[in-house]
Design an enzyme around this catalytic site. Structure first.
Site, PDB file in Angstrom:
ATOM      1  N   THR A 129       0.848  -1.206   0.000  1.00  0.00           N
ATOM      2  CA  THR A 129       0.000   0.000   0.000  1.00  0.00           C
ATOM      3  C   THR A 129       0.877   1.247   0.000  1.00  0.00           C
ATOM      4  O   THR A 129       1.955   1.243   0.609  1.00  0.00           O
ATOM      5  CB  THR A 129      -0.885   0.001   1.273  1.00  0.00           C
ATOM      6  OG1 THR A 129      -1.706  -1.169   1.252  1.00  0.00           O
ATOM      7  CG2 THR A 129      -1.792   1.219   1.348  1.00  0.00           C
ATOM      8  N   SER A 176       2.164   5.230  -2.049  1.00  0.00           N
ATOM      9  CA  SER A 176       2.426   5.860  -3.343  1.00  0.00           C
ATOM     10  C   SER A 176       3.465   5.093  -4.165  1.00  0.00           C
ATOM     11  O   SER A 176       3.341   4.989  -5.389  1.00  0.00           O
ATOM     12  CB  SER A 176       2.865   7.308  -3.129  1.00  0.00           C
ATOM     13  OG  SER A 176       4.004   7.355  -2.288  1.00  0.00           O
ATOM     14  N   LYS A 183       6.750   0.441   9.014  1.00  0.00           N
ATOM     15  CA  LYS A 183       5.687   0.579   8.032  1.00  0.00           C
ATOM     16  C   LYS A 183       4.418   1.076   8.734  1.00  0.00           C
ATOM     17  O   LYS A 183       4.332   1.068   9.946  1.00  0.00           O
ATOM     18  CB  LYS A 183       5.403  -0.778   7.371  1.00  0.00           C
ATOM     19  CG  LYS A 183       6.540  -1.229   6.457  1.00  0.00           C
ATOM     20  CD  LYS A 183       6.221  -2.486   5.681  1.00  0.00           C
ATOM     21  CE  LYS A 183       4.879  -2.490   5.028  1.00  0.00           C
ATOM     22  NZ  LYS A 183       4.590  -1.328   4.166  1.00  0.00           N
ATOM     23  N   GLY A 214       0.688   4.612   5.919  1.00  0.00           N
ATOM     24  CA  GLY A 214      -0.609   4.620   5.226  1.00  0.00           C
ATOM     25  C   GLY A 214      -1.697   3.919   6.024  1.00  0.00           C
ATOM     26  O   GLY A 214      -2.827   3.772   5.549  1.00  0.00           O
ATOM     27  N   GLU A 240      -0.619  -5.600   5.993  1.00  0.00           N
ATOM     28  CA  GLU A 240       0.709  -5.708   5.360  1.00  0.00           C
ATOM     29  C   GLU A 240       1.543  -6.768   6.083  1.00  0.00           C
ATOM     30  O   GLU A 240       2.264  -7.546   5.452  1.00  0.00           O
ATOM     31  CB  GLU A 240       1.413  -4.350   5.396  1.00  0.00           C
ATOM     32  CG  GLU A 240       0.750  -3.339   4.471  1.00  0.00           C
ATOM     33  CD  GLU A 240       1.297  -1.927   4.593  1.00  0.00           C
ATOM     34  OE1 GLU A 240       1.110  -1.151   3.653  1.00  0.00           O
ATOM     35  OE2 GLU A 240       1.902  -1.593   5.623  1.00  0.00           O
TER      36      GLU A 240
HETATM   37  C1  5RP Z   1       1.481   1.873   4.281  1.00  0.00           C
HETATM   38  C2  5RP Z   1       2.968   1.703   4.268  1.00  0.00           C
HETATM   39  C3  5RP Z   1       3.717   2.270   3.111  1.00  0.00           C
HETATM   40  O1  5RP Z   1       4.493   1.288   2.548  1.00  0.00           O
HETATM   41  C4  5RP Z   1       4.593   3.396   3.592  1.00  0.00           C
HETATM   42  O2  5RP Z   1       3.805   4.329   4.292  1.00  0.00           O
HETATM   43  C5  5RP Z   1       5.330   4.068   2.441  1.00  0.00           C
HETATM   44  O3  5RP Z   1       4.435   4.789   1.663  1.00  0.00           O
HETATM   45  P1  5RP Z   1       4.854   5.616   0.376  1.00  0.00           P
HETATM   46  O4  5RP Z   1       5.223   4.636  -0.680  1.00  0.00           O
HETATM   47  O5  5RP Z   1       3.611   6.399   0.034  1.00  0.00           O
HETATM   48  O6  5RP Z   1       6.015   6.510   0.738  1.00  0.00           O
HETATM   49  O7  5RP Z   1       3.558   1.126   5.137  1.00  0.00           O
HETATM   50  O8  5RP Z   1       0.909   1.399   5.473  1.00  0.00           O
END
Ligand code: 5RP
Length: 218
Positions: free
Chosen positions: A28, A30, A94, A97, A103
């Site tokens: 999950t 970007s 992590k 998001g 995850e």
């Molecule tokens: C979501 C996560 C994502 O992998 C982490 O926040 C990185 O996000 P991005 O690719 O938007 O920088 O752990 O729960």
């Protein structure tokens, strides 16, 4: 190169770990969104994809990438996800998001975990990024008090309910010198569903997007 360009670059590189007939896990965020765009080009080759969040499931559906339920597969061959921080020991934080619990489940069920990051996320010691902890709503205050005893400063992530109907505490001020130990300690607080330290099941490979191209850490 901008951070977004590095994310795109490393997402593209992750495609080489996808082989015909595989069931894969998809994280999950970007960086993973860029990966999903790449995955759409080879969607006819894979057996299916397990999503680590409702947001990712929606993205996969939109691109007509075959979605499968984790309960209906025996094993996930490879899990592609990003992180908020990563060390050279492949320990991660992590959950930025909010999808950390699913995850963690998909990572645990996967034979190989390929983590894709841009180089701004590489750190010597985990803990600059506030550590996400998913909690059952009724345990919010109790868990927060227990975390304060460990030296952390928990802050409720405002207006956020996880895909599992829970809350997120973002914990500052923890210098995570023993990630495996702290991961277990936090998991043992009643009411904690999961925490964002991925050390007991770290990544197997870290692909790092940088100005000099994609570096591979194992
Ligand atoms: C979501 C996560 C994502 O992998 C982490 O926040 C990185 O996000 P991005 O690719 O938007 O920088 O752990 O729960």
């Amino acid at each position: 190169m901008t951070q977004d360009e590095k994310k795109r670059q490393v997402a593209e590189a992750a495609l080489s770990y996808i082989k015909p007939g595989m069931t894969i896990g998809v994280g999950t965020g970007s960086t993973v969104s860029y990966f999903v765009e790449c995955l759409a080009r080879v969607k006819h080759l894979i057996d299916g994809a397990v999503a680590s969040s409702e947001a990712t499931a929606e993205r996969l559906r939109r691109l007509k990438i075959p979605l499968v339920d984790l309960n209906s597969v025996h094993e996930v061959a490879v899990y592609i996800d990003s992180s908020d921080e990563a060390t050279r020991h492949l320990h991660l934080i992590k959950g930025g998001g909010g999808a950390l619990t699913r995850e963690k489940i998909v990572a645990a069920a996967s034979r190989q975990f390929v983590c894709i990051i841009d180089d701004s996320k590489l750190v010597n010691v985990l803990g600059r990024f506030p550590l996400p902890v998913e909690v059952i709503p009724m345990a919010r205050s109790y868990v927060a008090r227990e975390i304060v005893k460990l030296g952390g400063q928990p802050i409720l992530r405002n207006g956020v309910t996880t895909d599992n109907g829970n809350l997120i505490l973002d914990v500052r001020n923890l210098s995570i010198l023993e990630p495996v130990k702290l991961e277990v300690t936090l998991n043992n607080i009643a009411g904690v569903v999961a925490n964002g330290i991925f050390a007991r099941r770290p990544a197997d490979l870290l692909l790092v997007g940088s100005d000099d191209g994609v570096r591979i850490l194992t």
